[in-house]
Write an enzyme that holds these catalytic residues in place. Structure first.
Site, mmCIF file in Angstrom:
data_model
loop_
_atom_site.group_PDB
_atom_site.id
_atom_site.type_symbol
_atom_site.label_atom_id
_atom_site.label_comp_id
_atom_site.label_asym_id
_atom_site.label_seq_id
_atom_site.Cartn_x
_atom_site.Cartn_y
_atom_site.Cartn_z
ATOM 1 N N PRO A 180 4.820 6.719 -3.036
ATOM 2 C CA PRO A 180 3.523 7.137 -2.482
ATOM 3 C C PRO A 180 2.402 6.235 -2.997
ATOM 4 C CG PRO A 180 4.229 8.620 -4.250
ATOM 5 C CD PRO A 180 5.373 7.693 -3.983
ATOM 6 N N TYR A 240 -3.053 14.913 -11.439
ATOM 7 C CA TYR A 240 -3.737 15.745 -10.442
ATOM 8 C C TYR A 240 -3.476 17.238 -10.728
ATOM 9 C CZ TYR A 240 -4.581 11.211 -8.419
ATOM 10 O OH TYR A 240 -4.998 9.916 -8.262
HETATM 11 C C1 LIG Z 1 -2.344 1.257 -4.922
HETATM 12 C C2 LIG Z 1 -1.561 2.397 -5.504
HETATM 13 C C3 LIG Z 1 -1.801 3.697 -5.046
HETATM 14 C C4 LIG Z 1 -1.058 4.778 -5.554
HETATM 15 N N1 LIG Z 1 -1.236 6.049 -5.045
HETATM 16 C C5 LIG Z 1 -0.393 7.041 -5.387
HETATM 17 C C6 LIG Z 1 -0.405 8.302 -4.720
HETATM 18 O O1 LIG Z 1 -1.159 8.548 -3.767
HETATM 19 N N2 LIG Z 1 0.465 9.252 -5.136
HETATM 20 C C7 LIG Z 1 1.342 9.032 -6.164
HETATM 21 O O2 LIG Z 1 2.116 9.924 -6.517
HETATM 22 N N3 LIG Z 1 1.396 7.834 -6.786
HETATM 23 C C8 LIG Z 1 0.574 6.838 -6.416
HETATM 24 N N4 LIG Z 1 0.685 5.601 -7.009
HETATM 25 C C9 LIG Z 1 1.735 5.355 -8.010
HETATM 26 C C10 LIG Z 1 2.957 4.725 -7.359
HETATM 27 O O3 LIG Z 1 3.616 5.669 -6.510
HETATM 28 C C11 LIG Z 1 3.952 4.260 -8.414
HETATM 29 O O4 LIG Z 1 4.256 5.345 -9.262
HETATM 30 C C12 LIG Z 1 3.430 3.116 -9.275
HETATM 31 O O5 LIG Z 1 2.906 2.072 -8.479
HETATM 32 C C13 LIG Z 1 4.549 2.554 -10.165
HETATM 33 O O6 LIG Z 1 5.654 2.138 -9.389
HETATM 34 P P1 LIG Z 1 5.916 0.570 -9.071
HETATM 35 O O7 LIG Z 1 6.090 -0.089 -10.402
HETATM 36 O O8 LIG Z 1 7.134 0.532 -8.200
HETATM 37 O O9 LIG Z 1 4.670 0.066 -8.383
HETATM 38 C C14 LIG Z 1 -0.077 4.543 -6.538
HETATM 39 C C15 LIG Z 1 0.128 3.230 -7.000
HETATM 40 C C16 LIG Z 1 -0.571 2.175 -6.478
HETATM 41 C C17 LIG Z 1 -0.262 0.785 -6.948
#
Ligand SMILES: Cc1cc2nc3c(=O)[nH]c(=O)nc-3n(C[C@H](O)[C@H](O)[C@H](O)COP(=O)(O)O)c2cc1C
Length: 372
Positions: free
Chosen positions: A23, A181
Site C-alpha cells: 500500500p 494510524y
Molecule cells: C510513498 C509511500 C507511501 C506509503 N503509503 C502507505 C499507505 O498508504 N499505507 C501503508 O500501510 N503503508 C504505506 N507505505 C509503506 C509501504 O507500504 C511499505 O511498508 C514501505 O515502503 C516499506 O516497504 P518497501 O521497502 O518495499 O518500500 C508507504 C510507503 C511509501 C514509500
C-alpha cells in the site's frame, strides 16, 4: 517449498503468484476523495506488470475524523464507492486481485476536508513534524481523546467502508493497524493511555482492532478477504518496539487472526531483520503461530530476497513498495530475468503518475529510466 510464482488460495481467491503491491499513499484523488483516471492507470500498470494482488493506498473510512491527508481517496460515501469501480474493473481485466486498505488517520492526521478536529485514543501528540511530502506543515496537532460515541462512529466507519469496498467490486479489505494510524495507536502503550475498556495492558489494547475485525467480518460475510496490517514502528517514530517481546507478539497475532482475518500483513524496515534483540523476524514470528497466510513487507527489492523469505518459511506473500515504484512490472522482470531499475528518491513523487513518467508501458525488454 512455495516459490514466488506459485499460486496461493486466499479465502475465495486464487492468487496467480506471491507478489503483492504494498500500500502506498499517492494523494492523487479528487479533493473530495473520489478516485480518478490517473489512479486507474496507475493501479492497472501494476496489474499488467504481473502483481498477483494489489493493496491500495490507505483509504479513509468516514466523513468525521478518519481522513489523514488532503487528496486521499475515501470509501466513506456512495460517490467514493462508485469512483473506485473503474479502478477495480481495470485491475481485474489485467488479471490481478485488488484489496482496499482501510485507514483512519488518528493522531497522524494532517489534512481532513470534513473536520478540523483530530482524535486519537489519548491526547498524545505525535513526535516530529507533519509530512511536507503530503502537504503537511509544522508539528502534529495534539489530538482529543475519543469519546465512546466517537469510537462507535469510527467502528461504523470501517464497516460502511468495507461494505462500499465489496459493492465496488474489491476482492477484500485490509484494516490498517500499522504505521501509527488509529488502530495502531489503540494497540500502542505510548498512544493509548485509556483506563476504560479500550485501554490497559497489551491484551486489553487489542479491544478496538478486535471489535473492528469482528464488525467488518459480520458486514462483508465469510467469502470476502479481510486482512490486517501490523507494524512496530510508526510514521512519526520508526524506532518504537512492541512491549512484551516475542511472547506477546505471538499472542497478538493469534488473537487478531482468530477474530476472523484471512491474512496478516507484517511490515518492518527490513522484513528479514530480527524483530527484537536478535531472534526471528516479525514475519517469522507471525508465520510460526498462525495458520492464515502472512504477507511480509520491508526492503524486499529483488526476486532472490523474496524467494529467500519463502524458503525460510517466513511468509506466504511478499509486499513490494519502493522497488515496485521503480519497476511497475517487477514480477514480470523477475520471472523473465530482466534487469530491475534501482529505486532512487527521485522516484518518490507522491503522485500516481509514475507509470507514465517512467515510460513504463512496453518497456519490458528495455531498462526503464526516469526519462523513459
Ligand atoms: C510513498 C509511500 C507511501 C506509503 N503509503 C502507505 C499507505 O498508504 N499505507 C501503508 O500501510 N503503508 C504505506 N507505505 C509503506 C509501504 O507500504 C511499505 O511498508 C514501505 O515502503 C516499506 O516497504 P518497501 O521497502 O518495499 O518500500 C508507504 C510507503 C511509501 C514509500
Amino acid at each position: 517449498m512455495p516459490r514466488l510464482f506459485d499460486p496461493l488460495k486466499l479465502n475465495a481467491l486464487t492468487l496467480p503468484n506471491r507478489a503483492v503491491l504494498a500500500p502506498m499513499t499517492r494523494v492523487s484523488a479528487e479533493p473530495e476523495g473520489m478516485a480518478n483516471e490517473m489512479m486507474r492507470d496507475y493501479y492497472q500498470a501494476f496489474a499488467e506488470g504481473g502483481f498477483g494482488m494489489l493493496i491500495t493506498e490507505g483509504i479513509y473510512t468516514d466523513t468525521a475524523y478518519s481522513q489523514g491527508y488532503f487528496n486521499q481517496p475515501g470509501l466513506a460515501t456512495e460517490a467514493h464507492r462508485d469512483s473506485w469501480v473503474p479502478v477495480v474493473t481495470a485491475v481485474h481485466q489485467a488479471g490481478a486481485a485488488i484489496v482496499a486498505q482501510l485507514m483512519h488517520g488518528g493522531a497522524q492526521t494532517q489534512g481532513n476536508i470534513h473536520h478540523a478536529r483530530h482524535v486519537a485514543p489519548s491526547a498524545v501528540q505525535p513526535d516530529g513534524r507533519q509530512l511536507s511530502f503530503y502537504g503537511g506543515e509544522g508539528p502534529y496537532a495534539t489530538p482529543a481523546e475519543m469519546t465512546e460515541t466517537e469510537i462507535q462512529e469510527a467502528i461504523e466507519g470501517f464497516v460502511q467502508a468495507a461494505r462500499h469496498a465489496r459493492a465496488a467490486g474489491f476482492d477484500g479489505v485490509e484494516l490498517h493497524g500499522a504505521n501509527g494510524y488509529l488502530l495502531h495507536e489503540f494497540m500502542s502503550a505510548e498512544f493509548n493511555q485509556r483506563t476504560d475498556r479500550w485501554g490497559g495492558d497489551y491484551k486489553a489494547r487489542l479491544a478496538l482492532p478486535l471489535e473492528v475485525i469482528r464488525a467488518v467480518r459480520d458486514a462483508v460475510g465469510a467469502d470476502f478477504v479481510v486482512g490486517m496490517r501490523l507494524s512496530q514502528g510508526m510514521v512519526t517514530n520508526s524506532r518504537l518496539k512492541w512491549d512484551g517481546g516475542v511472547e506477546a507478539a505471538r499472542d497478538r497475532f493469534v488473537t487478531l487472526a482468530g477474530a476472523g482475518l484471512d491474512y496478516l500483513h507484517v511490515t518492518e524496515y527490513d522484513a528479514s531483520a530480527p524483530a527484537f534483540d536478535g531472534g526471528p523476524s516479525l514475519a517469522a514470528i507471525a508465520k510460526e503461530c498462525v495458520s492464515i497466510p502472512v504477507v511480509a513487507n520491508g526492503g524486499i527489492a529483488t526476486g532472490a530476497q523474496a524467494e529467500a523469505l519463502l524458503e525460510r518459511s517466513e511468509a506466504e506473500l511478499l509486499a513490494i513498495g519502493k522497488a515496485a515504484l521503480a519497476n511497475h512490472d517487477w514480477p514480470i522482470r523477475v520471472r523473465e530475468g530482466i534487469g530491475l531499475t534501482e529505486f532512487d528518491y527521485d522516484m518518490f513523487s507522491p503522485m500516481a503518475t509514475l507509470s507514465n513518467e517512467l515510460g513504463w508501458r512496453g518497456t519490458h525488454g528495455r531498462s526503464a529510466t526516469r526519462n523513459g
